[in-house]
Design an enzyme around this catalytic site. Sequence first.
Site, mmCIF file in Angstrom:
data_model
loop_
_atom_site.group_PDB
_atom_site.id
_atom_site.type_symbol
_atom_site.label_atom_id
_atom_site.label_comp_id
_atom_site.label_asym_id
_atom_site.label_seq_id
_atom_site.Cartn_x
_atom_site.Cartn_y
_atom_site.Cartn_z
ATOM 1 C CB SER A 120 -0.610 9.591 -7.116
ATOM 2 O OG SER A 120 -0.032 8.496 -6.474
ATOM 3 C CG ASP A 127 3.783 7.321 -5.550
ATOM 4 O OD1 ASP A 127 4.355 7.704 -4.510
ATOM 5 O OD2 ASP A 127 2.539 7.258 -5.661
ATOM 6 C CG ASP A 137 1.350 11.075 -3.965
ATOM 7 O OD1 ASP A 137 1.854 9.993 -4.327
ATOM 8 O OD2 ASP A 137 0.224 11.151 -3.432
ATOM 9 C CG ASP A 160 0.560 7.883 -2.057
ATOM 10 O OD1 ASP A 160 1.291 7.462 -2.980
ATOM 11 O OD2 ASP A 160 -0.677 7.974 -2.172
#
Length: 464
Positions: free
Chosen positions: A116, A256, A258, A260
Amino acid sequence: MKSIKKFYSKEGLNVLGRLFGTDGVRGVANRELTGELAYKLGQAGAYVLTSETKHTPKILVGMDTRISGDMLEAALTAGLCSVGAEVISLGIVPTPAVAYLTRLYNADAGVVISASHNPAEFNGIKFFNSKGYKLSDALEERIEAIILDGAEEITLPVGGSVGKKGKIDTQIDDYVNFIKSTIKGDLKGLKIAIDCANGAAYEVAPKALKELGAEIFVINNKPDGVNINCNCGSTHIEQLQIFVVEVGADVGLAFDGDADRVLAVDENGKLVDGDQIMSIIGLELKKEGKLAKDTIVVTVMSNLGFDIMAKREGINVEKTKVGDRYVLENMIQNGYVLGGEQSGHIIFLEHNTTGDGLLTGVQLLNVVKSTGKKLSELASVMRVLPQVLKNAKVKNENKNKYLDDPVVCKMCKELEEEFKGEGRVLIRPSGTEPLVRVMIEGKDQEYITARAIELAKVIEERLG
């Protein structure tokens, strides 16, 4: 399994503690999160998630742009195939894309290799079930017990029953088409600046916004394996704030690693955080009669300004512990459709089963386009009150005892009474360190900083 149990014993996992944290298994790649552990996670995860299936299980694997992704994907895939699973490699895609595509492709599970918003040397492994939801604590604990304790014996297939790996070439288009389908119109006439964090959004975000008709300006979309989240993206918003003003964009979106989560920047280069994004979209959904029970789910760390906005606008607020999994649990249990965190991790349960940065960004842009208002005007519906966070170092055995201390409780009560609804005090223990976190909100930054330092000092003296 004995050697694995010894190597990954609780004592040996200094950084990870339990294998699973609040968002999968994470650690420094090739040190804590090794190829060996990835293999065992694949093996145990596939066994637990597909033990009831009567067919060859199909499992999707996606990852972000970290250099360690290839190594971990190979090891994870070997573990999955060793228990007879068919593995479909999605390559580099956002975490929420894996959740969505698991459902779209009727897969039995999805796995994401990502850490992440963490620096490039970290990586992680996170599972989704067949419905695209993160695993329950019980399932994670069962996987841990197999790896750490050899709690269940896994029978490995041989011959033609061994699993195999395949690929697909429509995953990007399928996810982008899904994102586009969540709004009725287009984004023509909007100038959008995008910071892809050199992460998983680098291909899908520009593609989706361009196909929706927006004029786009992109930075940090050239990943090299080690530049993910490096002074860019939602954890380092400053670069986008400058860029938005330079190119004259209407809105900036920062993802960010990833993708999400997303944070926004208005036309003046000012940050619009997750609480403000939920305020803007929530009010629009309420106006359209689409905000279930007129309720938004947030965590206890949401800004007090959000509560003030909600009370004024007739929106109900449900609060959970910190962590998107608790927000999601509350939403599912009570039938709510919108929830999230200040960090920009926002869940639209009507559309996806996890936080989705690109989905959130498109929903926000849709409100900007449909209302004809500037983002700064829309964001002004919520005033972000100053927030100060201080850590008090305490003995680990004492970090949950602050509620039992009469002096600490008296100070907190006096502060709350003093603020009279225009400030608040929140104390909570760290999940991983011998710390008690003191957060105070109020209108006067200097004053609340002094009081937070004072309260943290008292907690250290009483519980340290």
